[in-house]
Design a protein around this motif. Structure first.
Motif, PDB file in Angstrom:
ATOM      1  N   MET A   1       0.844  -1.189   0.000  1.00 21.69           N
ATOM      2  CA  MET A   1       0.000   0.000   0.000  1.00 21.69           C
ATOM      3  C   MET A   1       0.879   1.239   0.000  1.00 21.69           C
ATOM      4  N   THR A   2       0.409   2.262  -0.657  1.00 19.34           N
ATOM      5  CA  THR A   2       1.155   3.511  -0.683  1.00 19.34           C
ATOM      6  C   THR A   2       0.991   4.244   0.640  1.00 19.34           C
ATOM      7  N   GLY A   3       1.896   5.189   0.881  1.00 14.33           N
ATOM      8  CA  GLY A   3       1.843   5.987   2.106  1.00 14.33           C
ATOM      9  C   GLY A   3       0.546   6.766   2.231  1.00 14.33           C
ATOM     10  N   GLN A   4       0.050   7.292   1.112  1.00 13.30           N
ATOM     11  CA  GLN A   4      -1.197   8.065   1.152  1.00 13.30           C
ATOM     12  C   GLN A   4      -2.397   7.180   1.497  1.00 13.30           C
ATOM     13  N   LEU A   5      -2.421   5.984   0.957  1.00 23.29           N
ATOM     14  CA  LEU A   5      -3.511   5.064   1.251  1.00 23.29           C
ATOM     15  C   LEU A   5      -3.482   4.650   2.719  1.00 23.29           C
ATOM     16  N   LEU A   6      -2.288   4.373   3.238  1.00 19.14           N
ATOM     17  CA  LEU A   6      -2.170   4.014   4.653  1.00 19.14           C
ATOM     18  C   LEU A   6      -2.582   5.172   5.558  1.00 19.14           C
ATOM     19  N   PHE A   7      -2.184   6.387   5.170  1.00 19.26           N
ATOM     20  CA  PHE A   7      -2.599   7.560   5.938  1.00 19.26           C
ATOM     21  C   PHE A   7      -4.121   7.678   5.931  1.00 19.26           C
ATOM     22  N   GLY A   8      -4.714   7.518   4.756  1.00 23.41           N
ATOM     23  CA  GLY A   8      -6.168   7.604   4.636  1.00 23.41           C
ATOM     24  C   GLY A   8      -6.886   6.537   5.447  1.00 23.41           C
ATOM     25  N   LEU A   9      -6.398   5.301   5.388  1.00 24.29           N
ATOM     26  CA  LEU A   9      -7.009   4.220   6.175  1.00 24.29           C
ATOM     27  C   LEU A   9      -6.855   4.471   7.672  1.00 24.29           C
ATOM     28  N   THR A  10      -5.704   4.987   8.066  1.00 19.12           N
ATOM     29  CA  THR A  10      -5.487   5.299   9.479  1.00 19.12           C
ATOM     30  C   THR A  10      -6.417   6.422   9.916  1.00 19.12           C
ATOM     31  N   PHE A  11      -6.545   7.445   9.087  1.00 18.87           N
ATOM     32  CA  PHE A  11      -7.438   8.563   9.392  1.00 18.87           C
ATOM     33  C   PHE A  11      -8.891   8.092   9.487  1.00 18.87           C
ATOM     34  N   LEU A  12      -9.335   7.305   8.516  1.00 11.38           N
ATOM     35  CA  LEU A  12     -10.706   6.786   8.545  1.00 11.38           C
ATOM     36  C   LEU A  12     -10.924   5.847   9.739  1.00 11.38           C
ATOM     37  N   SER A  13      -9.912   5.074  10.088  1.00  7.60           N
ATOM     38  CA  SER A  13     -10.021   4.192  11.259  1.00  7.60           C
ATOM     39  C   SER A  13     -10.124   5.004  12.541  1.00  7.60           C
ATOM     40  N   ALA A  14      -9.391   6.109  12.608  1.00  9.04           N
ATOM     41  CA  ALA A  14      -9.497   6.987  13.775  1.00  9.04           C
ATOM     42  C   ALA A  14     -10.911   7.548  13.876  1.00  9.04           C
ATOM     43  N   LEU A  15     -11.451   8.012  12.755  1.00  8.31           N
ATOM     44  CA  LEU A  15     -12.825   8.536  12.762  1.00  8.31           C
ATOM     45  C   LEU A  15     -13.828   7.458  13.162  1.00  8.31           C
ATOM     46  N   GLY A  16     -13.681   6.267  12.580  1.00  9.46           N
ATOM     47  CA  GLY A  16     -14.592   5.172  12.907  1.00  9.46           C
ATOM     48  C   GLY A  16     -14.499   4.774  14.359  1.00  9.46           C
ATOM     49  N   ALA A  17     -13.267   4.637  14.866  1.00 11.74           N
ATOM     50  CA  ALA A  17     -13.084   4.276  16.277  1.00 11.74           C
ATOM     51  C   ALA A  17     -13.669   5.348  17.183  1.00 11.74           C
ATOM     52  N   GLY A  18     -13.515   6.604  16.801  1.00  7.65           N
ATOM     53  CA  GLY A  18     -14.074   7.694  17.595  1.00  7.65           C
ATOM     54  C   GLY A  18     -15.597   7.684  17.619  1.00  7.65           C
ATOM     55  N   LEU A  19     -16.190   7.453  16.467  1.00  4.66           N
ATOM     56  CA  LEU A  19     -17.657   7.371  16.409  1.00  4.66           C
ATOM     57  C   LEU A  19     -18.178   6.211  17.251  1.00  4.66           C
ATOM     58  N   ILE A  20     -17.547   5.068  17.120  1.00 10.20           N
ATOM     59  CA  ILE A  20     -17.979   3.885  17.872  1.00 10.20           C
ATOM     60  C   ILE A  20     -17.722   4.082  19.363  1.00 10.20           C
ATOM     61  N   ALA A  21     -16.569   4.655  19.717  1.00 14.38           N
ATOM     62  CA  ALA A  21     -16.279   4.928  21.128  1.00 14.38           C
ATOM     63  C   ALA A  21     -17.337   5.851  21.720  1.00 14.38           C
ATOM     64  N   GLY A  22     -17.745   6.859  20.970  1.00 11.12           N
ATOM     65  CA  GLY A  22     -18.780   7.772  21.457  1.00 11.12           C
ATOM     66  C   GLY A  22     -20.109   7.080  21.674  1.00 11.12           C
ATOM     67  N   LEU A  23     -20.464   6.218  20.748  1.00 14.43           N
ATOM     68  CA  LEU A  23     -21.702   5.454  20.883  1.00 14.43           C
ATOM     69  C   LEU A  23     -21.649   4.563  22.125  1.00 14.43           C
ATOM     70  N   PHE A  24     -20.572   3.814  22.255  1.00 17.53           N
ATOM     71  CA  PHE A  24     -20.431   2.923  23.409  1.00 17.53           C
ATOM     72  C   PHE A  24     -20.370   3.714  24.715  1.00 17.53           C
ATOM     73  N   PHE A  25     -19.669   4.848  24.694  1.00 20.24           N
ATOM     74  CA  PHE A  25     -19.567   5.689  25.891  1.00 20.24           C
ATOM     75  C   PHE A  25     -20.944   6.172  26.335  1.00 20.24           C
ATOM     76  N   ALA A  26     -21.775   6.566  25.377  1.00 16.78           N
ATOM     77  CA  ALA A  26     -23.123   7.024  25.726  1.00 16.78           C
ATOM     78  C   ALA A  26     -23.902   5.923  26.444  1.00 16.78           C
TER      79      ALA A  26
END
Length: 160
Positions: A1-26
């Motif tokens: 995978m290219t560096g940009q793709l890995l950055f994008g996947l990491t960024f999207l994973s951070a967003l997804g983990a944050g959304l799910i963490a917020g849901l679970f936290f609630a």
């Protein structure tokens, strides 16, 4: 995978983990407490409705999509082991996947048992007492796992 793709996947994973963490936290911080304070008939009916409503394309995209991205990131981590920040990508991926597996192994079976009970029955009231305690305890685990994933991904992004 290219560096940009890995950055994008990491960024999207951070967003997804944050959304799910917020849901679970609630759920951990107030939803389950509120449901435990109302009569069991109402609590069961409300949770049964929530468990049906959560099965929608947007939630599935975030919950399952983040898991798939984390699997890809975890695999890629082994190929980029010497690079700065890789350990945080791997840690974030593993933390999220732990929370994902807790959901599949513990919360979903509890939801399935609740779905099969009549809210107006004595068996329903007994199950509800067990459900509230156990479901919430496992939800705390997946909340912490999702938050740890988010934190790890944020640190990883600082290195990218």
């Amino acid at each position: 995978m290219t560096g940009q793709l890995l950055f994008g996947l990491t960024f999207l994973s951070a967003l997804g983990a944050g959304l799910i963490a917020g849901l679970f936290f609630a759920f951990s911080s107030f939803v389950m407490t509120a449901l435990s304070r109302i009569p069991s008939v109402q609590g069961i009916a409300a949770m049964q409705s929530i468990n049906v409503a959560v099965l929608n394309p947007l939630f599935a995209l975030v919950f399952f999509g983040t898991a798939l991205a984390c699997i890809a990131l975890a695999i890629q981590s082994f190929f980029r082991w010497g690079e700065t920040g890789t350990i945080y990508v791997l840690a974030g991926s593993l933390f999220y996947l732990v929370g994902f597996l807790v959901t599949i192994a513990f919360n979903v079976p509890l939801n399935d048992s609740l779905a099969s009970v009549d809210p107006n029955s004595a068996a329903g009231a007994d199950l509800w007492k067990h459900y509230i305690v156990n479901w919430t305890a496992w939800n705390h685990v997946r909340t912490v796992a999702s938050l740890a994933a988010l934190a790890s991904f944020i640190i990883a992004l600082r290195y990218r």
